[in-house]
Write an enzyme that holds these catalytic residues in place. Structure first.
Site, mmCIF file in Angstrom:
data_model
loop_
_atom_site.group_PDB
_atom_site.id
_atom_site.type_symbol
_atom_site.label_atom_id
_atom_site.label_comp_id
_atom_site.label_asym_id
_atom_site.label_seq_id
_atom_site.Cartn_x
_atom_site.Cartn_y
_atom_site.Cartn_z
ATOM 1 N N GLY A 8 37.492 30.207 26.586
ATOM 2 C CA GLY A 8 38.332 30.370 27.761
ATOM 3 C C GLY A 8 39.551 29.466 27.730
ATOM 4 N N ASN A 98 35.343 23.408 37.770
ATOM 5 C CA ASN A 98 35.254 22.798 39.087
ATOM 6 C C ASN A 98 33.845 22.943 39.650
ATOM 7 O OD1 ASN A 98 37.626 21.492 39.684
ATOM 8 N ND2 ASN A 98 38.683 23.355 40.335
ATOM 9 N N ALA A 124 47.385 22.372 35.675
ATOM 10 C CA ALA A 124 47.997 23.161 34.599
ATOM 11 C C ALA A 124 48.056 24.610 35.052
ATOM 12 C CB ALA A 124 47.167 23.043 33.324
ATOM 13 N N LYS A 175 35.870 15.309 44.202
ATOM 14 C CA LYS A 175 36.798 16.411 43.899
ATOM 15 C C LYS A 175 36.459 17.632 44.756
ATOM 16 C CE LYS A 175 39.729 18.589 40.802
ATOM 17 N NZ LYS A 175 39.646 19.592 39.761
ATOM 18 N N ASN A 179 38.631 20.236 46.982
ATOM 19 C CA ASN A 179 38.643 21.660 46.648
ATOM 20 C C ASN A 179 38.127 22.542 47.780
ATOM 21 O OD1 ASN A 179 39.779 21.384 44.137
ATOM 22 N ND2 ASN A 179 37.866 21.420 43.014
HETATM 23 N N1 LIG Z 1 44.158 25.100 36.041
HETATM 24 C C1 LIG Z 1 43.968 23.880 36.563
HETATM 25 O O1 LIG Z 1 44.939 23.205 36.904
HETATM 26 C C2 LIG Z 1 42.577 23.314 36.741
HETATM 27 C C3 LIG Z 1 42.464 21.946 37.048
HETATM 28 C C4 LIG Z 1 41.201 21.400 37.208
HETATM 29 C C5 LIG Z 1 40.076 22.211 37.098
HETATM 30 N N2 LIG Z 1 40.220 23.539 36.821
HETATM 31 C C6 LIG Z 1 39.002 24.344 36.665
HETATM 32 O O2 LIG Z 1 38.914 24.716 35.289
HETATM 33 C C7 LIG Z 1 38.279 25.999 35.157
HETATM 34 C C8 LIG Z 1 39.234 26.932 34.409
HETATM 35 O O3 LIG Z 1 40.371 27.155 35.241
HETATM 36 P P1 LIG Z 1 41.745 27.720 34.675
HETATM 37 O O4 LIG Z 1 42.744 27.514 35.747
HETATM 38 O O5 LIG Z 1 42.022 27.176 33.342
HETATM 39 O O6 LIG Z 1 41.398 29.275 34.565
HETATM 40 P P2 LIG Z 1 42.208 30.409 33.781
HETATM 41 O O7 LIG Z 1 43.618 30.023 33.552
HETATM 42 O O8 LIG Z 1 41.909 31.688 34.512
HETATM 43 O O9 LIG Z 1 41.504 30.432 32.352
HETATM 44 C C9 LIG Z 1 40.217 30.922 32.168
HETATM 45 C C10 LIG Z 1 40.187 31.574 30.817
HETATM 46 O O10 LIG Z 1 38.848 32.030 30.564
HETATM 47 C C11 LIG Z 1 38.971 33.232 29.849
HETATM 48 N N3 LIG Z 1 37.703 33.947 29.860
HETATM 49 C C12 LIG Z 1 37.008 34.462 30.896
HETATM 50 N N4 LIG Z 1 35.877 35.056 30.469
HETATM 51 C C13 LIG Z 1 35.854 34.902 29.126
HETATM 52 C C14 LIG Z 1 34.961 35.286 28.102
HETATM 53 N N5 LIG Z 1 33.836 35.963 28.388
HETATM 54 N N6 LIG Z 1 35.245 34.986 26.833
HETATM 55 C C15 LIG Z 1 36.385 34.296 26.512
HETATM 56 N N7 LIG Z 1 37.280 33.886 27.429
HETATM 57 C C16 LIG Z 1 37.009 34.190 28.727
HETATM 58 C C17 LIG Z 1 40.098 33.946 30.542
HETATM 59 O O11 LIG Z 1 40.569 35.016 29.744
HETATM 60 P P3 LIG Z 1 41.849 35.952 30.117
HETATM 61 O O12 LIG Z 1 42.953 35.339 29.322
HETATM 62 O O13 LIG Z 1 41.452 37.308 29.669
HETATM 63 O O14 LIG Z 1 42.042 35.821 31.600
HETATM 64 C C18 LIG Z 1 41.098 32.790 30.682
HETATM 65 O O15 LIG Z 1 41.872 32.649 29.507
HETATM 66 C C19 LIG Z 1 37.967 26.450 36.583
HETATM 67 O O16 LIG Z 1 36.659 26.081 36.951
HETATM 68 C C20 LIG Z 1 38.974 25.664 37.425
HETATM 69 O O17 LIG Z 1 38.568 25.491 38.757
HETATM 70 C C21 LIG Z 1 41.431 24.109 36.626
#
Ligand SMILES: NC(=O)c1ccc[n+]([C@@H]2O[C@H](COP(=O)([O-])OP(=O)(O)OC[C@H]3O[C@@H](n4cnc5c(N)ncnc54)[C@H](OP(=O)(O)O)[C@@H]3O)[C@@H](O)[C@H]2O)c1
Length: 294
Positions: A8, A98, A124, A175, A179
């Site tokens: 992911g 999260n 990010a 956190k 959230n």
């Molecule tokens: N972004 C932030 O700033 C941030 C900060 C702190 C914590 N978090 C936490 O970190 C986690 C990820 O968040 P994010 O914002 O990075 O999410 P995101 O941008 O939606 O990234 C998730 C990724 O997982 C991929 N994915 C989903 N199912 C999959 C599978 N079966 N096989 C391979 N890849 C798969 C998605 O693919 P696709 O490309 O097809 O969508 C996407 O690339 C969450 O729990 C979030 O709450 C995020």
């Protein structure tokens, strides 16, 4: 040298992958759902690029030293084929998501001893597959112990603050206190600050107060002051300041509602602690879906 698979590589996972790839001693594989060719990440200290191995199927990977799971919590059930292929006798799995249920969420997929729960504060966002912007260097915390120390060692070359802490549970619940309040702007589809009222203030305070009560019952040390700190942040949130649940709803995707608010209701029931405000937002957002789909 460590072999590391990131499942992911979206906003957070792609950013972490780009940082890990800057160490030539690491052998990085990205396990993707939507394929792309390379990583390009704008960070506060310059642009990172990397061309790691990219796998689109579990048939194309084998056991590694480390798996880092960085999907949204609601995508975990789809990860079983990846984990079956990537996890061998020596593999550790860092869950970088999260919420507070990192171990419980993977209980049916992995032995507890291999799971390393990780909380990140690294804002990010993803511009396109493989292209991210990291707004702040931020931090990641994991629990103390051998697994935690080994995870921290993967990042010694990089300026993101990655550390192992004695009381990870408190960090995770702190956190979550922030959230869980994001449900209000997700319901409003606006930042809370510009539409602040006594009713919105009561709702934010209710969400966070319930989180504090349940978190304390789960063993977290949470000061009363965290409630007013979150309320104050919500009061001042400028127009356009969203959160990832808000962004998911806007895009018509699933939401991490269970990991951010449902968990407070479920664990509240376990401890006989009332959580009416979180229950209300869970009920409303469960039925709400995307604002653009009738
Ligand atoms: N972004 C932030 O700033 C941030 C900060 C702190 C914590 N978090 C936490 O970190 C986690 C990820 O968040 P994010 O914002 O990075 O999410 P995101 O941008 O939606 O990234 C998730 C990724 O997982 C991929 N994915 C989903 N199912 C999959 C599978 N079966 N096989 C391979 N890849 C798969 C998605 O693919 P696709 O490309 O097809 O969508 C996407 O690339 C969450 O729990 C979030 O709450 C995020």
């Amino acid at each position: 040298m460590a072999s590391i698979a990131i499942i992911g590589p979206g906003a957070l996972g792609g950013t972490i992958a780009a940082w890990l790839a800057q160490n030539p001693g690491h052998d990085i594989t990205l396990c993707v759902r939507t394929p792309f060719q390379s990583l390009r990440v704008q960070t506060p200290v310059g642009e990172l690029t990397a061309i790691p191995a990219i796998a689109t199927s579990a048939n194309a990977v084998q056991a590694v030293d480390w798996v880092i799971v960085a999907t949204k919590t609601y995508d975990v059930p789809s990860l079983e084929p990846w984990l079956q292929a990537l996890v061998g006798a020596q593999t550790r799995v860092a869950v970088l998501q999260n919420g507070v249920e990192h171990v419980a969420r993977f209980a049916s997929l992995l032995p507890e001893a291999v799971i390393v729960p990780a909380i990140a504060d690294i804002p990010a966002s993803r511009l396109a597959p493989g292209e991210m912007v990291q707004q702040r260097l931020g931090w990641i915390v994991v629990p103390e112990g051998q697994n935690g120390a080994d995870f921290v060692a993967l990042f010694t070359h990089c300026p993101v603050d990655v550390s192992a802490v004695r009381d990870w549970t408190t960090r995770a619940w702190r956190k979550l206190c922030l959230n869980c309040a994001g449900a209000v702007s997700t319901l409003l589809m606006r930042s809370t600050g510009p539409v602040w009222s006594a009713e919105i203030e009561a709702m934010v305070r209710g969400l966070v107060t319930e989180c504090v009560h349940v978190g304390r019952a789960e063993g977290a040390y949470l000061d009363d002051a965290i409630v007013e700190a979150v309320v104050e942040g919500a009061r001042k949130a400028p127009e356009g300041a969203g959160n990832s649940m808000y962004a998911d709803r806007l895009a018509g995707r699933s939401m991490e509602l269970d990991a951010r608010n449902g968990v407070i209701v479920r664990l509240g029931q376990k401890h006989a602690i009332p959580t009416p405000t979180n229950a209300l937002v869970v009920a409303l957002l469960s039925g709400a879906g995307s604002p653009w789909i009738s």
